[in-house]
Scaffold this active site. Structure first.
Site, PDB file in Angstrom:
ATOM      1  N   LEU A 199       0.813  -1.212   0.000  1.00 52.48           N
ATOM      2  CA  LEU A 199       0.000   0.000   0.000  1.00 52.48           C
ATOM      3  C   LEU A 199       0.845   1.260   0.000  1.00 52.48           C
ATOM      4  O   LEU A 199       0.394   2.314  -0.438  1.00 52.48           O
ATOM      5  CB  LEU A 199      -0.924   0.011   1.220  1.00 52.48           C
ATOM      6  CG  LEU A 199      -1.951  -1.126   1.291  1.00 52.48           C
ATOM      7  CD1 LEU A 199      -2.679  -1.071   2.610  1.00 52.48           C
ATOM      8  CD2 LEU A 199      -2.913  -1.044   0.143  1.00 52.48           C
ATOM      9  N   GLN A 249       5.298   2.779   0.676  1.00 53.61           N
ATOM     10  CA  GLN A 249       6.664   2.585   1.115  1.00 53.61           C
ATOM     11  C   GLN A 249       7.234   3.923   1.535  1.00 53.61           C
ATOM     12  O   GLN A 249       6.948   4.958   0.913  1.00 53.61           O
ATOM     13  CB  GLN A 249       7.524   1.970  -0.004  1.00 53.61           C
ATOM     14  CG  GLN A 249       7.159   0.520  -0.329  1.00 53.61           C
ATOM     15  CD  GLN A 249       7.994  -0.046  -1.468  1.00 53.61           C
ATOM     16  OE1 GLN A 249       8.078   0.531  -2.531  1.00 53.61           O
ATOM     17  NE2 GLN A 249       8.604  -1.182  -1.218  1.00 53.61           N
ATOM     18  N   GLY A 250       8.055   3.911   2.577  1.00 48.59           N
ATOM     19  CA  GLY A 250       8.655   5.145   3.069  1.00 48.59           C
ATOM     20  C   GLY A 250       9.954   4.871   3.771  1.00 48.59           C
ATOM     21  O   GLY A 250      10.530   3.769   3.697  1.00 48.59           O
ATOM     22  N   GLY A 251      10.448   5.903   4.465  1.00 48.38           N
ATOM     23  CA  GLY A 251      11.730   5.769   5.132  1.00 48.38           C
ATOM     24  C   GLY A 251      11.706   4.789   6.275  1.00 48.38           C
ATOM     25  O   GLY A 251      12.733   4.223   6.646  1.00 48.38           O
ATOM     26  N   GLY A 283       9.741   1.952   6.415  1.00 52.09           N
ATOM     27  CA  GLY A 283       9.494   0.570   5.996  1.00 52.09           C
ATOM     28  C   GLY A 283       8.401   0.503   4.947  1.00 52.09           C
ATOM     29  O   GLY A 283       8.075   1.493   4.294  1.00 52.09           O
ATOM     30  N   THR A 284       7.819  -0.687   4.815  1.00 54.92           N
ATOM     31  CA  THR A 284       6.792  -0.955   3.805  1.00 54.92           C
ATOM     32  C   THR A 284       5.497  -1.333   4.507  1.00 54.92           C
ATOM     33  O   THR A 284       5.513  -2.072   5.495  1.00 54.92           O
ATOM     34  CB  THR A 284       7.228  -2.097   2.869  1.00 54.92           C
ATOM     35  OG1 THR A 284       8.477  -1.759   2.284  1.00 54.92           O
ATOM     36  CG2 THR A 284       6.203  -2.321   1.778  1.00 54.92           C
ATOM     37  N   VAL A 285       4.362  -0.857   3.971  1.00 52.60           N
ATOM     38  CA  VAL A 285       3.050  -1.151   4.548  1.00 52.60           C
ATOM     39  C   VAL A 285       2.285  -2.044   3.577  1.00 52.60           C
ATOM     40  O   VAL A 285       2.208  -1.763   2.386  1.00 52.60           O
ATOM     41  CB  VAL A 285       2.258   0.141   4.823  1.00 52.60           C
ATOM     42  CG1 VAL A 285       0.887  -0.191   5.406  1.00 52.60           C
ATOM     43  CG2 VAL A 285       3.024   1.024   5.789  1.00 52.60           C
ATOM     44  N   ASP A 319       6.541  14.336  13.115  1.00 55.08           N
ATOM     45  CA  ASP A 319       6.415  14.322  11.649  1.00 55.08           C
ATOM     46  C   ASP A 319       4.979  14.639  11.234  1.00 55.08           C
ATOM     47  O   ASP A 319       4.378  13.940  10.427  1.00 55.08           O
ATOM     48  CB  ASP A 319       6.846  12.966  11.085  1.00 55.08           C
ATOM     49  CG  ASP A 319       7.149  13.029   9.589  1.00 55.08           C
ATOM     50  OD1 ASP A 319       7.327  14.157   9.069  1.00 55.08           O
ATOM     51  OD2 ASP A 319       7.195  11.971   8.946  1.00 55.08           O
TER      52      ASP A 319
END
Length: 799
Positions: free
Chosen positions: A437, A439-441, A443-445, A556
């Protein structure tokens, strides 16, 4: 004869394939089903019809003629596409569809209305009626419906009073109305009587809609096809349509089947059909016999159905027959050949054991040995995986978290939910790329579906520094207890993998950024919706700063980390950069983290993390809501790239309303806009001590919302497009919920760990000896068994 012998010598599968190809060829080459008489048209505009219906301009025999010409279709070619009509007793009505199989006609009729003005005077009233010649209104497919909060409607015969039915609909407030319910509150419905060839609809009001005129100035009623109308509060102001579809049952009039069969020249049912007396109205209807399909009113209209191709009822040879079929088995097999019966059994002739005894024994022994080796391999593999999971569980602090939870909650853990690695693998289809769904700094969802079809969001973090495990466990313990309607819920976690996995509720309507910036370069959020979302976000941050068991700094805050559910309620998400502040410290020195455009100037220069850092980021989000501009954009002029600087300079230069979003200007009150802008300006002050707290910001926004709620003219609706984000529907599933009656000591903790710690390894020589023992034992048993029988018969069942 020779061809038959050749067919019998072919393998059974080849015979079945040839039969299927022959049946398919017969269907492809068959004539098209006849629907009208030769030379007669069967279409008018979008309507396709069949005999006994027809038009006059293609021949007098194209339709069934009777006194009222009810089977005659008039085609109005002045419209595009042409419009089909049928003749009623005193008027024509438009046709939508005609069904030969179900003997139904769908037509459209007007809606009865009874409207009033604000002073109670009648402003509009009509009473539509319908009179059919020989076709009755369907009592099974239609409903009589009335809508209004002061409405009484009747459905009656236009001549005399042979039947009258109706219903009463009332309500005092729009809050009484239930969407989708037509049980008498704002909407009522009743059935249509049988044998009704005509009707007159009357709508009246008891109090001339006094007191409810603002939201319900009219009452209206209509007869419509069941399922066509779904009631909602929006329908109280005015009907959403002028015409509605009605189902009419058609039949051959004025005769029963017994009477019609006496006159063979006028009897309408052709070969391969039967006659049935109509259930509604006076007359009869024709239907194709079982095993036939088509038009029963035409000669050769009911044609045989090739069951061998359509339903494939045989496993053997299928032979199509008129109205039925026959199954048989090829030579050398026996049975009934049907899929729902015994099928076909192929008999293999007798063979004697000679030198095959030895080969058979060796083969069976090898199979047994392979089975034992496979069983041992998978057993050892599962032991290895189990130990690896146990290792990760301990390294990731799983035992530590259990101990703290049990000690803090006295053995009753409500919120902490521990999932197994296998549960989350199945939920994500083993982390399939199609389930990603976002991806970011951090991890992955992945999108996960639990066994009860609950959708969750599973965050797979990047490699975690083992020195941070203690801090990670503390954060999980606190976040698992956060219970706020505007904070994305952390449901549970998994410690059995190399890095812990987090399981969140799933929020399904995208991010705030999507709705502000990605709707065709023009925001679709109303001013009221923006103000409500800002207030909900401020309330969530105030809760994290002031009301949680330990102060939580998000670090954030940005529009992409504010999610919206199906009701567009704000949900603060993504606590990957969050930190807990110890009770004896008001600030925390850390590495610079966050997103450019939202960073606190003090935090950026001095690495001093305070609750005022979140206040600054929230101020940027407020500026986004007011202006519709991104926090940082290199597509804008150099002095406008940073929204916070651009926004504050616009306020100082008294040019605020030049940068406000057009929709906000059109919908918002200038004083309200200026008040929110000044709050954003205070949040964006350079010095943290000059900024308000989140609690103060939340209270100010809440007060502004209360003022707005006292003015009904500010109620705006926003046309929002749904967009899926990587967090969606909330999960209630957790097979790994911790349940314990222990007091929190180490012994009780060890009982909660779902892994069994075993010691010692299997000796390789012992395994080899066990394999050899089973090999020789099975070989000996097979030789003895084979020597006891001299012959055997084998039957292969063909499924």
């Amino acid at each position: 004869m020779g061809g038959s012998m050749l067919l019998h010598r072919l393998p059974l599968t080849v015979v079945l394939l040839l039969c299927s190809l022959v049946g398919l060829f017969s269907v492809v080459t068959a004539d098209a089903v006849q629907t009208t008489k030769p030379g007669c048209a069967n279409r008018c505009g979008n309507l396709t019809f069949s005999y006994p219906f027809g038009m006059t301009n293609t021949g007098n025999d194209c339709y069934f003629e009777e006194e009222s010409d009810s089977f005659l279709i008039f085609c109005d070619y002045s419209t595009d596409p042409p419009t089909p009509y049928m003749s009623g007793k005193s008027s024509n009505f438009q046709i939508q569809s005609i069904s030969i199989e179900n003997h139904e006609i769908s037509v459209t009729m007007f809606v009865a209305k009874d409207c009033y003005n604000s002073s109670g005077g009648n402003s509009f009233k009509n009473h539509p009626w319908l009179t059919l010649a020989i076709f009755p209104i369907s009592s099974a497919k239609n409903k009589f419906i009335a809508v209004g909060c002061d409405t009484y409607a009747t459905f009656s015969s236009r001549q005399g009073s042979t039947y009258v039915t109706g219903c009463l609909s009332s309500c005092n407030s729009i809050s009484d109305v239930i969407n989708g319910s037509c049980s008498g509150i704002g909407c009522c419905e009743t059935s249509i009587p049988r044998d009704a060839y005509q009707y007159n609809i009357s709508v009246t009001s008891y109090n001339n809609h006094a007191g409810i005129w603002e939201f319900n100035p009219c009452g209206y009623a209509f007869v419509a096809e069941d399922g066509f109308f779904s009631f909602s509060t929006d329908n109280l102001y005015k009907p959403p349509f002028d015409r509605v579809p009605i189902v009419v049952d058609w039949l051959i009039p004025d005769q029963t089947c017994d009477d019609a069969k006496k006159n063979t020249t006028t009897y309408m049912c052709q070969e391969n059909s039967n006659c049935r007396d109509a259930e509604n109205g006076k007359g009869y209807q024709c239907h194709c016999l079982e095993g036939f399909q088509g038009n029963p009113y035409l000669q050769n209209g009911c044609q045989d159905v090739n069951e061998c191709v359509i339903s494939q009822p045989c496993v053997g040879i299928c032979t199509n027959l008129p109205g039925t079929y026959n199954c048989s088995c090829p030579e050398g097999s026996q049975g009934d050949g049907r899929t729902d019966g015994k099928g076909c059994t192929l008999i293999i002739h007798e063979k004697r054991f000679h030198s095959y005894n030895f080969v058979l024994g060796v083969s069976i022994s090898l199979l047994l040995v392979l089975f034992i080796i496979s069983w041992l391999y998978w057993g050892l593999r599962e032991r290895k995986i189990s130990r690896q999971r146990e290792k990760f569980f301990l390294e990731n602090g799983g035992r530590l978290m259990l101990q703290r939870l049990l000690s803090e909650h006295e053995g009753s853990v409500e919120y902490a939910r521990i999932f197994t690695d296998e549960e989350l693998k199945k939920a994500t289809d083993y982390y399939n790329e199609s389930r990603i769904l976002g991806q970011g700094g951090q991890g992955t969802v992945y999108r996960g579906i639990l066994p009860d079809n609950t959708v969750v969001a599973i965050k797979k973090a990047k490699i975690l520094d083992r020195s941070q495990v203690e801090e990670f466990i503390n954060e999980l313990i606190i976040l698992s207890q956060v219970n706020h309607r505007n904070v994305v819920k952390l449901i549970g976690c998994c410690f059995e993998t190399e890095v812990p996995l987090l399981v969140y509720e799933f929020v399904n309507n995208g991010t705030l950024a999507n709705h502000i910036h990605k709707c065709g370069h023009e925001s679709t959020l109303s001013w009221r919706a923006r103000l409500r979302i800002a207030g909900e976000t401020a309330g969530a941050l105030s809760y994290l700063h002031s009301d949680a068991s330990a102060q939580i700094l998000h670090r954030d805050i940005k529009s992409t980390n504010i999610l919206l559910d199906e009701n567009f309620t704000a949900k603060v998400a993504d606590f990957g950069a969050s930190r807990l502040v110890p009770l004896d410290r008001t600030q925390l020195t850390t590495l610079v983290q966050g997103t450019l455009g939202y960073l606190d100037p003090e935090y950026f220069h001095w690495s001093q993390l305070t609750e005022k850092s979140d206040v600054y980021s929230f101020g940027v989000v407020l500026a986004e809501l007011l202006t519709g501009l991104r926090a940082l954009s290199f597509d804008r002029a150099e002095n406008e790239r940073n929204l916070s600087l651009y926004f504050t300079s616009a306020i100082k230069g008294e040019s605020l309303f030049e940068i406000i979003d057009l929709r906000v200007l059109n919908e918002g009150n200038p004083d309200e806009i200026k008040e929110v802008a000044m709050l954003a300006s205070r949040c964006l002050r350079v010095k943290g001590e000059d900024r308000p707290t989140m609690k103060e910001a939340a209270m100010e926004l809440e007060g502004l919302m209360r003022v707005m709620n006292r003015h009904p003219w500010v109620n705006q609706s926003c046309d929002l497009e749904e967009s899926e984000h990587f967090l969606g529907e909330r999960s209630s599933e957790c097979d790994g919920i911790l349940k314990s009656n222990a007091s929190g000591n180490d012994d009780s903790i060890s009982n909660q760990v779902p892994f069994e710690i075993e010691s010692g390894r299997w000796d390789f020589m012992a395994i080899l000896a066990l394999v050899l023992f089973f090999f020789f034992l099975s070989f000996f048993v097979c030789l003895v068994a084979c020597s006891m029988y001299s012959k055997f018969r084998c039957y292969v069942q063909i499924e």
